[in-house]
Write a protein that holds these residues in place. Sequence first.
Motif, short mmCIF file in Angstrom:
data_model
loop_
_atom_site.label_atom_id
_atom_site.label_comp_id
_atom_site.label_asym_id
_atom_site.label_seq_id
_atom_site.Cartn_x
_atom_site.Cartn_y
_atom_site.Cartn_z
N TYR A 196 0.84 -1.20 0.00
CA TYR A 196 0.00 0.00 0.00
C TYR A 196 0.88 1.25 0.00
O TYR A 196 2.05 1.19 0.38
CB TYR A 196 -0.94 0.01 1.20
N SER A 197 0.32 2.36 -0.43
CA SER A 197 1.05 3.62 -0.47
C SER A 197 1.06 4.25 0.92
O SER A 197 0.16 4.04 1.73
CB SER A 197 0.40 4.59 -1.47
N ASN A 198 2.10 5.00 1.20
CA ASN A 198 2.27 5.61 2.51
C ASN A 198 1.08 6.51 2.86
O ASN A 198 0.54 7.23 2.02
CB ASN A 198 3.56 6.44 2.55
N VAL A 199 0.68 6.44 4.12
CA VAL A 199 -0.44 7.24 4.62
C VAL A 199 0.09 8.15 5.73
O VAL A 199 0.84 7.70 6.61
CB VAL A 199 -1.56 6.34 5.18
N GLN A 200 -0.31 9.42 5.70
CA GLN A 200 0.13 10.36 6.73
C GLN A 200 -0.65 10.16 8.02
O GLN A 200 -1.77 9.63 8.03
CB GLN A 200 -0.06 11.79 6.23
N ARG A 201 -0.06 10.58 9.13
CA ARG A 201 -0.74 10.53 10.42
C ARG A 201 -2.01 11.36 10.39
O ARG A 201 -2.06 12.41 9.76
CB ARG A 201 0.17 11.08 11.52
N VAL A 202 -3.03 10.90 11.11
CA VAL A 202 -4.29 11.65 11.14
C VAL A 202 -4.20 12.83 12.10
O VAL A 202 -4.93 13.81 11.97
CB VAL A 202 -5.47 10.75 11.55
N ALA A 203 -3.31 12.72 13.09
CA ALA A 203 -3.18 13.80 14.09
C ALA A 203 -1.85 13.64 14.81
O ALA A 203 -1.23 12.57 14.79
CB ALA A 203 -4.33 13.75 15.09
N GLY A 204 -1.42 14.73 15.45
CA GLY A 204 -0.18 14.68 16.22
C GLY A 204 1.03 14.57 15.31
O GLY A 204 0.96 14.70 14.09
N LYS A 205 2.16 14.27 15.92
CA LYS A 205 3.39 14.09 15.16
C LYS A 205 4.16 12.90 15.70
O LYS A 205 4.02 12.51 16.86
CB LYS A 205 4.26 15.35 15.23
N SER A 206 4.98 12.33 14.84
CA SER A 206 5.75 11.15 15.22
C SER A 206 6.81 11.49 16.25
O SER A 206 7.44 12.55 16.19
CB SER A 206 6.42 10.55 13.98
N ASP A 207 6.99 10.59 17.21
CA ASP A 207 8.02 10.77 18.23
C ASP A 207 9.35 10.13 17.81
O ASP A 207 10.32 10.16 18.55
CB ASP A 207 7.57 10.15 19.56
N TRP A 208 9.37 9.53 16.61
CA TRP A 208 10.58 8.87 16.12
C TRP A 208 11.48 9.88 15.41
O TRP A 208 11.14 10.36 14.34
CB TRP A 208 10.23 7.73 15.17
N THR A 209 12.61 10.20 16.02
CA THR A 209 13.59 11.06 15.37
C THR A 209 14.53 10.19 14.53
O THR A 209 14.53 8.96 14.64
CB THR A 209 14.42 11.82 16.41
N ILE A 210 15.32 10.83 13.68
CA ILE A 210 16.28 10.07 12.86
C ILE A 210 17.27 9.32 13.75
O ILE A 210 17.62 8.17 13.46
CB ILE A 210 17.03 11.02 11.90
N TRP A 211 17.68 9.95 14.85
CA TRP A 211 18.63 9.29 15.76
C TRP A 211 17.99 8.05 16.41
O TRP A 211 18.62 7.00 16.53
CB TRP A 211 19.09 10.26 16.84
N GLN A 212 16.72 8.16 16.82
CA GLN A 212 16.04 7.02 17.42
C GLN A 212 15.86 5.89 16.41
O GLN A 212 16.01 4.71 16.75
CB GLN A 212 14.67 7.45 17.96
N LEU A 213 15.55 6.26 15.17
CA LEU A 213 15.42 5.24 14.12
C LEU A 213 16.77 4.57 13.85
O LEU A 213 16.83 3.36 13.60
CB LEU A 213 14.88 5.88 12.84
#
Length: 309
Positions: A196-213
């Motif tokens: 499936y194609s990427n879907v954006q969050r419906v609300a809020g923002k991701s807590d995953w930073t590049i460093w955490q990933l």
Amino acid sequence: MKKLSIIIPCYNEQESLPLFYPAVKKIVKKIPVEPEYIFVNDGSSDDTLKELKKIQQEDKEHVHYISFSRNFGKEAALYAGLQAATGDLVVVMDADLQDPPELLIEMYYLIKTGEWDMVGCRRVDRNGESKLKSWLSNMFYKVANKISETKLVPGVRDYRMMTRQVVDAVLSMSEYSRFSKGIFSWVGFNTKYLSYSNVQRVAGKSDWTIWQLFKYAMDGISDFSQAPLNITLWLGFVSFIVSFFAIIFIVVRHWIFPQYAINGWSSLVCIILLIGGLQLLCIGLVGRYIGRIYLQVKRRPIYIIKEKK
């Protein structure tokens, strides 16, 4: 009628939950199953727990929640949800609706055929994300699949439906350091992936930073590959051979061609720093594996529950 358990790890999802539950409930009604929703509050610092209590009050029969004493990480939340699930089929999905609920119907009927034990989902693109994050993600899958025997499907998500047999196999792996994508792949079973194609969050923002990933990716590689240890072995071996022949060359040149002998400390210091840095790198890699052993043998709980209903 089969029972379907849906596990939803939550961390600071107070804005997403009021949108998530009605959307998923609407889809699940189209599937001939008895639903069980298990929300796991992973030590959220916002009003996620309050939202979960509201949802649970609306549907006490089907909705349950587990709240940790602090933030233990998504992997711990997944594990807690799997342990609490009682369904014949179990689904893992995020609360931000980036995992399309519509796919639940196709997942169910694919497993119902008896041909598949697990149906997972993979994103075919990462539209809406930064190019750097997308590039790092693609590189992780390439590197991980090169150096590990446990293969990961590029773009794979934790979003999947599993039979009880698969869930029991995953739960049998009670290791402290967990990388669910690798564990789901390692246990085997007949698995099909929906794209499936990427879907954006419906609300809020991701807590995953590049460093955490990046840290999460490193955990995954060290959990399912010994390649870094093998690399340090070969680096040490090559360094030893090169140094050995370099010493022979320097000694022979000094006796046969003394006029070419170079006096000074610059080259020596550079060599010492190079070899010292190589040694520290190798020790660090070995230490990473030892550290994971240390955490495992202490046998601390993967999570601690403060409240559940």
